[in-house]
Design an enzyme around this catalytic site. Structure first.
Site, PDB file in Angstrom:
ATOM      1  N   ASP A 184       0.804  -1.107   0.100  1.00 30.92           N
ATOM      2  CA  ASP A 184       0.126  -0.104  -0.016  1.00 30.92           C
ATOM      3  C   ASP A 184       0.844   1.027   0.126  1.00 30.92           C
ATOM      4  OD1 ASP A 184       0.718  -0.939   2.700  1.00 30.92           O
ATOM      5  OD2 ASP A 184      -0.806   0.363   3.556  1.00 30.92           O
TER       6      ASP A 184
ATOM      7  N   HIS B 144      -3.767   7.147   7.436  1.00 27.59           N
ATOM      8  CA  HIS B 144      -3.428   5.667   7.036  1.00 27.59           C
ATOM      9  C   HIS B 144      -4.494   5.020   8.019  1.00 27.59           C
ATOM     10  CE1 HIS B 144      -1.316   1.940   7.429  1.00 27.59           C
ATOM     11  NE2 HIS B 144      -0.938   2.290   6.149  1.00 27.59           N
TER      12      HIS B 144
HETATM   13 ZN   LIG Z   1       3.346  -1.084   6.600  1.00 27.88          ZN
END
Ligand SMILES: [Zn+2]
Length: 308
Positions: free
Chosen positions: A66, A269
């Protein structure tokens, strides 16, 4: 002079309709930097009106997908669009061979050069600098080797005091010295530069803390940051999960900000298990008031943020 940040992706591992995986664009004094490059970053760049060929430096924090799955696509598009200037990519040692494999199997010979710089700093270390900016990297504490980045403006020139300069009849060629804070010598006399200048505008910095659990090892890097981005994958309810996965909760990010006297905090995040980031924000603000949430498409003018 300008210093702005655009959030291209504010989500964690699983992309959602509202949040792309991690990527941020930083424009600092006409230097164009991409930090992390999750899947779909090139689409986000287009969506938010950023010219991808302008990017000259790419900083990758670690090799969880990601944070870098968008790189092969971005590089491919740069090639197809006829890029003719080099690109420097900073990241973990395996990144170079991974990317070169992608390029080779496609049978492409890129029309531009990529310079790879391995990030392996054990403390806050300079990895790039020029006349106007400095980029440093520092280690974080995650399940695999992970680095944060600090982007800072170099010291700015002194402002000239036009009235004092006119009064002393100084010439044009004296001005560069004064702007650099150098005294003048006239007819055997030393003229102190402070008489003819005002202090420079403050130099700003932005610190990016990618995936990490809270750790003393990066305290020095974040101390007094004008703006710190810090991951806050989880809320307090899932603090056990945060610990297991070497991530942070919103409260932990805020505690780090408070402890190290950061001026502004941006958390992001966010795990896709949450509908939004409201709870993260409430929990972070209960410890550190000057907190905002990263949202895809958010633009931050760092100068305005530090002066309101
Ligand atoms: Zn990570």
């Amino acid at each position: 002079m300008s210093f702005s940040i655009c959030i291209l992706g504010s989500g964690a591992a699983l992309p959602t309709g509202q949040r792309a995986p991690t990527a941020q664009y930083v424009e600092c004094n006409n230097r164009h930097i991409l930090i992390d490059c999750g899947e779909g970053t090139q689409l986000q760049l287009r969506k938010f009106g950023i010219k991808l060929q302008r990017i000259s430096h790419i900083l990758i924090s670690h090799l969880h997908g990601d944070h870098f799955f968008g790189l092969p696509g971005l590089i491919s598009s740069m090639h197809l669009l006829g890029r003719n200037r080099g690109l420097t990519i900073y990241g973990p040692t395996e990144l170079q061979s991974l990317l070169l494999s992608f390029i080779e199997v496609g049978g492409h010979k890129l029309c531009f050069d990529i310079k790879f710089v391995v990030t392996e700093s054990k403390s806050l270390e300079t990895i790039f600098e020029d006349r106007l900016i400095e980029i440093q990297s520092f280690p974080l504490k995650h399940r695999i080797h992970t680095w944060g980045y600090r982007i800072a403006e170099k010291a700015k020139p002194f402002h000239l005091n036009a009235a004092a300069i006119a009064e002393f009849g100084l010439s044009l060629e004296d001005l560069p010295k004064l702007k650099s804070g150098i005294n003048l010598e006239k007819n055997g006399k030393i003229l102190q530069f402070e008489k003819f200048t005002f202090p420079p505008s403050p130099s700003l910095n932005y610190v990016y803390c990618s995936d990490t659990k809270p750790w003393t090892g990066y305290e020095k890097a974040i101390e007094h940051a004008d703006l710190m981005y810090h991951e806050a994958t989880f809320t307090d309810q899932h603090s056990d999960r945060a610990k297991q996965t070497y991530h942070s909760t919103a409260k932990q990010a805020a505690t780090m900000a408070q402890k190290m006297k950061v001026k502004n905090l941006m958390i992001g995040h966010f795990s896709s298990r949450y509908d939004g980031s409201d709870q993260h924000l409430i929990e972070a603000k209960s410890i550190f008031e000057r907190t905002i949430c990263a949202e895809d498409g958010l633009w931050i003018d760092l100068e305005k943020m530090t002066h309101f």
